[in-house]
Design a protein around this motif. Structure first.
Motif, PDB file in Angstrom:
ATOM      1  N   LYS A  31       0.845  -1.192   0.000  1.00  0.00           N
ATOM      2  CA  LYS A  31       0.000   0.000   0.000  1.00  0.00           C
ATOM      3  C   LYS A  31       0.880   1.242   0.000  1.00  0.00           C
ATOM      4  N   GLY A  33       1.876   4.909   1.546  1.00  0.00           N
ATOM      5  CA  GLY A  33       1.834   5.529   2.858  1.00  0.00           C
ATOM      6  C   GLY A  33       3.141   6.203   3.184  1.00  0.00           C
ATOM      7  N   SER A  38       1.834   8.273  11.174  1.00  0.00           N
ATOM      8  CA  SER A  38       0.760   7.283  11.327  1.00  0.00           C
ATOM      9  C   SER A  38      -0.387   7.943  12.057  1.00  0.00           C
ATOM     10  N   SER A  42      -5.179   5.018   9.768  1.00  0.00           N
ATOM     11  CA  SER A  42      -4.438   4.178   8.828  1.00  0.00           C
ATOM     12  C   SER A  42      -3.419   3.264   9.491  1.00  0.00           C
ATOM     13  N   SER A  46      -1.831  -0.514   8.166  1.00  0.00           N
ATOM     14  CA  SER A  46      -0.475  -0.528   7.617  1.00  0.00           C
ATOM     15  C   SER A  46       0.423  -1.568   8.270  1.00  0.00           C
ATOM     16  N   LYS A  49       2.473  -4.900   6.376  1.00  0.00           N
ATOM     17  CA  LYS A  49       2.352  -4.525   4.967  1.00  0.00           C
ATOM     18  C   LYS A  49       3.693  -3.996   4.476  1.00  0.00           C
ATOM     19  N   ILE A  51       5.096  -0.842   2.582  1.00  0.00           N
ATOM     20  CA  ILE A  51       4.630   0.530   2.367  1.00  0.00           C
ATOM     21  C   ILE A  51       5.517   1.196   1.324  1.00  0.00           C
TER      22      ILE A  51
END
Length: 196
Positions: A31, A33, A38, A42, A46, A49, A51
């Motif tokens: 994803k 980001g 943070s 979200s 996250s 994942k 990023i």
């Protein structure tokens, strides 16, 4: 018109497809980001994942900035400026919990393998490339410890396993300014010196 989000979305989607083949799951692996920020909405989405974050844009000035003419479809020449070619630096960070650190390294390894095997995207391999983009070339960027520290400091990130890549020569093409002259297709016999 080239948009950074569209170009990086192609990179994200290609990585996602590659990871789903190796590690199938219902949720996405990759994803967009900023691992340095943070918000409450979200942050949980996250975790565990990969990023993708845009880190920097730099001018790739191999082409001059003078106006150029080019032949249009209506057989007229148009003036306009050459595309602005930018190198987009992006990082892929493995934002995994400590308990999943081994998984973080394996997913990051998959990213490295993918770009090693597929360093160039073309319209033949990815038909969804924007109309202004003929190809995208992805290069690994090596960072020493000092450069890594500067990158983490500049992005406000805690240390995560990450890799940095350069997406070369992303074109930003300006509009043409209009037809200036018809194209010369042949030289015919006409008024020569001395003709009445």
């Amino acid at each position: 018109m080239t948009m950074l989000n569209d170009v990086l979305a192609i990179v994200r989607d290609q990585l996602e497809n590659a990871l789903q083949l190796l590690y199938p799951q219902a949720e996405s692996w990759v994803k967009f980001g900023n691992v340095g920020q943070s918000d409450d909405d979200s942050a949980p989405a996250s975790i565990n994942k990969l990023i993708i974050s845009l880190v920097s844009l730099q001018n790739n000035d191999n082409i001059g900035s003078l106006a150029q003419s080019r032949l249009g479809g209506d057989d007229r020449y148009y003036t306009g400026y050459p595309p602005l070619l930018l190198d987009a630096y992006f990082m892929v960070a493995a934002n995994f919990t400590s308990a999943n650190y081994e998984a973080a390294l394996s997913r990051l390894s998959a990213v490295i393998y993918y770009f090693q095997q597929t360093p160039v995207f073309t319209r033949d391999t990815i038909p969804t490339l924007p109309a202004t983009v003929d190809k995208l070339a992805v290069e690994f960027v090596s960072l020493d410890f000092a450069q890594m520290g500067h990158l983490l400091s500049a992005t406000g990130s805690k240390y995560l396993p990450l890799v940095l890549y350069r997406l070369r020569r992303v074109p930003f093409v300006g509009a043409s300014t209009g037809g200036v002259a018809p194209a010369v297709r042949s030289i015919g016999r006409g008024h020569e010196a001395g003709e009445a």
